[in-house]
Design an enzyme around this catalytic site. Structure first.
Site, PDB file in Angstrom:
ATOM      1  N   LYS A 149     -27.347  -0.359  47.424  1.00  0.00           N
ATOM      2  CA  LYS A 149     -26.479  -1.107  46.374  1.00  0.00           C
ATOM      3  C   LYS A 149     -26.347  -0.501  45.224  1.00  0.00           C
ATOM      4  O   LYS A 149     -26.961   0.886  44.966  1.00  0.00           O
ATOM      5  CB  LYS A 149     -27.557  -2.392  46.189  1.00  0.00           C
ATOM      6  CG  LYS A 149     -27.660  -3.257  47.639  1.00  0.00           C
ATOM      7  CD  LYS A 149     -28.644  -4.687  46.798  1.00  0.00           C
ATOM      8  CE  LYS A 149     -28.646  -5.625  47.933  1.00  0.00           C
ATOM      9  NZ  LYS A 149     -29.133  -6.695  47.550  1.00  0.00           N
TER      10      LYS A 149
ATOM     11  N   TYR B  98     -21.239 -12.294  51.135  1.00  0.00           N
ATOM     12  CA  TYR B  98     -22.430 -13.054  50.631  1.00  0.00           C
ATOM     13  C   TYR B  98     -21.979 -14.505  50.511  1.00  0.00           C
ATOM     14  O   TYR B  98     -22.765 -15.449  49.882  1.00  0.00           O
ATOM     15  CB  TYR B  98     -23.176 -12.716  49.097  1.00  0.00           C
ATOM     16  CG  TYR B  98     -23.841 -11.411  49.401  1.00  0.00           C
ATOM     17  CD1 TYR B  98     -25.033 -11.236  49.931  1.00  0.00           C
ATOM     18  CD2 TYR B  98     -23.478 -10.219  48.671  1.00  0.00           C
ATOM     19  CE1 TYR B  98     -25.920 -10.254  50.065  1.00  0.00           C
ATOM     20  CE2 TYR B  98     -24.137  -9.061  48.976  1.00  0.00           C
ATOM     21  CZ  TYR B  98     -25.572  -9.013  49.552  1.00  0.00           C
ATOM     22  OH  TYR B  98     -26.271  -7.902  49.669  1.00  0.00           O
TER      23      TYR B  98
ATOM     24  N   ASN C  96     -32.020  -5.071  44.033  1.00  0.00           N
ATOM     25  CA  ASN C  96     -33.172  -4.719  44.663  1.00  0.00           C
ATOM     26  C   ASN C  96     -32.843  -3.668  45.565  1.00  0.00           C
ATOM     27  O   ASN C  96     -33.412  -3.694  46.713  1.00  0.00           O
ATOM     28  CB  ASN C  96     -33.734  -5.880  45.251  1.00  0.00           C
ATOM     29  CG  ASN C  96     -32.814  -6.720  46.058  1.00  0.00           C
ATOM     30  OD1 ASN C  96     -31.582  -6.148  46.519  1.00  0.00           O
ATOM     31  ND2 ASN C  96     -33.022  -7.928  46.710  1.00  0.00           N
TER      32      ASN C  96
ATOM     33  N   HIS D 298     -29.750  -3.678  50.974  1.00  0.00           N
ATOM     34  CA  HIS D 298     -29.589  -4.864  51.934  1.00  0.00           C
ATOM     35  C   HIS D 298     -30.104  -4.435  53.422  1.00  0.00           C
ATOM     36  O   HIS D 298     -29.940  -3.405  53.906  1.00  0.00           O
ATOM     37  CB  HIS D 298     -28.127  -5.087  51.836  1.00  0.00           C
ATOM     38  CG  HIS D 298     -27.837  -6.413  52.995  1.00  0.00           C
ATOM     39  ND1 HIS D 298     -28.030  -7.578  52.779  1.00  0.00           N
ATOM     40  CD2 HIS D 298     -27.368  -6.122  54.225  1.00  0.00           C
ATOM     41  CE1 HIS D 298     -27.799  -8.255  53.968  1.00  0.00           C
ATOM     42  NE2 HIS D 298     -27.532  -7.287  54.771  1.00  0.00           N
TER      43      HIS D 298
ATOM     44  N   GLU E 294     -22.046  -8.187  60.014  1.00  0.00           N
ATOM     45  CA  GLU E 294     -22.010  -7.331  59.006  1.00  0.00           C
ATOM     46  C   GLU E 294     -21.557  -5.921  59.423  1.00  0.00           C
ATOM     47  O   GLU E 294     -20.994  -5.458  58.517  1.00  0.00           O
ATOM     48  CB  GLU E 294     -23.427  -7.263  58.269  1.00  0.00           C
ATOM     49  CG  GLU E 294     -23.869  -8.597  57.594  1.00  0.00           C
ATOM     50  CD  GLU E 294     -25.187  -8.796  57.170  1.00  0.00           C
ATOM     51  OE1 GLU E 294     -25.736  -9.848  56.563  1.00  0.00           O
ATOM     52  OE2 GLU E 294     -26.134  -7.768  57.353  1.00  0.00           O
TER      53      GLU E 294
END
Ligand code: GDP
Length: 140
Positions: A11, A51, A114, A117, A128
Site C-alpha cells: 500500500k 473496495y 496497514n 492487502h 482481485e
C-alpha cells in the site's frame, strides 16, 4: 480445493516508507512465488471500485483517499493454500493486534495505513487478480 493464488498490494504508506524491498523479501521467504507484479497508482475511482464491498463503512472515503494517495505494488502470489497462509503472513488488520513477525507488525503504522492487502477468499483472490492483471500478465 483451496486455490493456490492470492492477490497482494503493497500500500502507499509502505511504498512511501521505503518498504517495497523488505516486504517482497518477507513474501519470498514465506514461500510464495510471484506470478504477476506491477508498480502502479490507483485513481480514486479505481480504489473505490476495488473496495466497493466497504462502501457503507464509515472509513470508506478515508480508505479510497489513502489507496489513491501514491503508488502501490500489486502482485499475484502462488503457494499451496495461498489465501489463508498469506493472511497469516500479513497479520491482523490493526497492526497493534498483529502477531510479532507478521508484515503488518513490522511495517504498518495504523489500522488504515496497514502496509499490505491480502485477499480474504479464493473467489476474491480471483476477482482481485483480474482487477489488476490481464491473463497475459500472469506467469505460472
Ligand atoms: P483486511 O482484510 O485485513 O485488509 O481488512 P478489511 O477488509 O476489514 O478492511 C480493508 C481495509 O480497510 C484495511 O486493510 C484498512 O486499510 C482499511 N480499514 C479497515 N478498518 C479501518 C478503520 O477502522 N479505519 C480506517 N481508516 N481504515 C480501515
Amino acid at each position: 480445493m483451496a486455490s493456490n493464488r492470492t492477490l497482494t498490494m503493497i500500500k502507499p504508506d509502505a511504498v512511501r516508507n521505503g518498504h517495497i524491498g523488505g516486504i517482497l523479501e518477507h513474501i519470498n521467504k514465506a514461500g510464495f512465488k510471484i506470478v504477476a507484479m506491477k508498480y502502479t497508482k490507483l485513481s480514486a475511482e479505481k480504489a473505490g471500485e476495488f473496495y466497493a464491498v466497504h462502501k457503507e463503512r464509515p472509513f470508506y472515503q478515508e480508505l479510497v483517499d489513502f489507496m489513491s494517495s501514491g503508488p502501490i505494488v500489486a502482485a499475484v502470489l502462488e503457494k499451496d493454500n495461498a489465501v489463508e497462509d498469506f493472511r497469516k503472513v500479513i497479520g491482523a488488520t490493526n497492526p497493534a493486534e498483529a502477531e510479532e513477525g507478521t508484515i503488518r507488525a513490522k511495517y504498518a503504522t495504523s489500522i488504515g495505513e496497514n502496509a499490505v492487502h491480502g485477499s480474504d477468499s479464493d473467489e476474491n483472490a480471483d476477482l482481485e487478480s483480474n482487477f489488476h492483471f490481464a491473463q497475459t500478465e500472469m506467469f505460472a
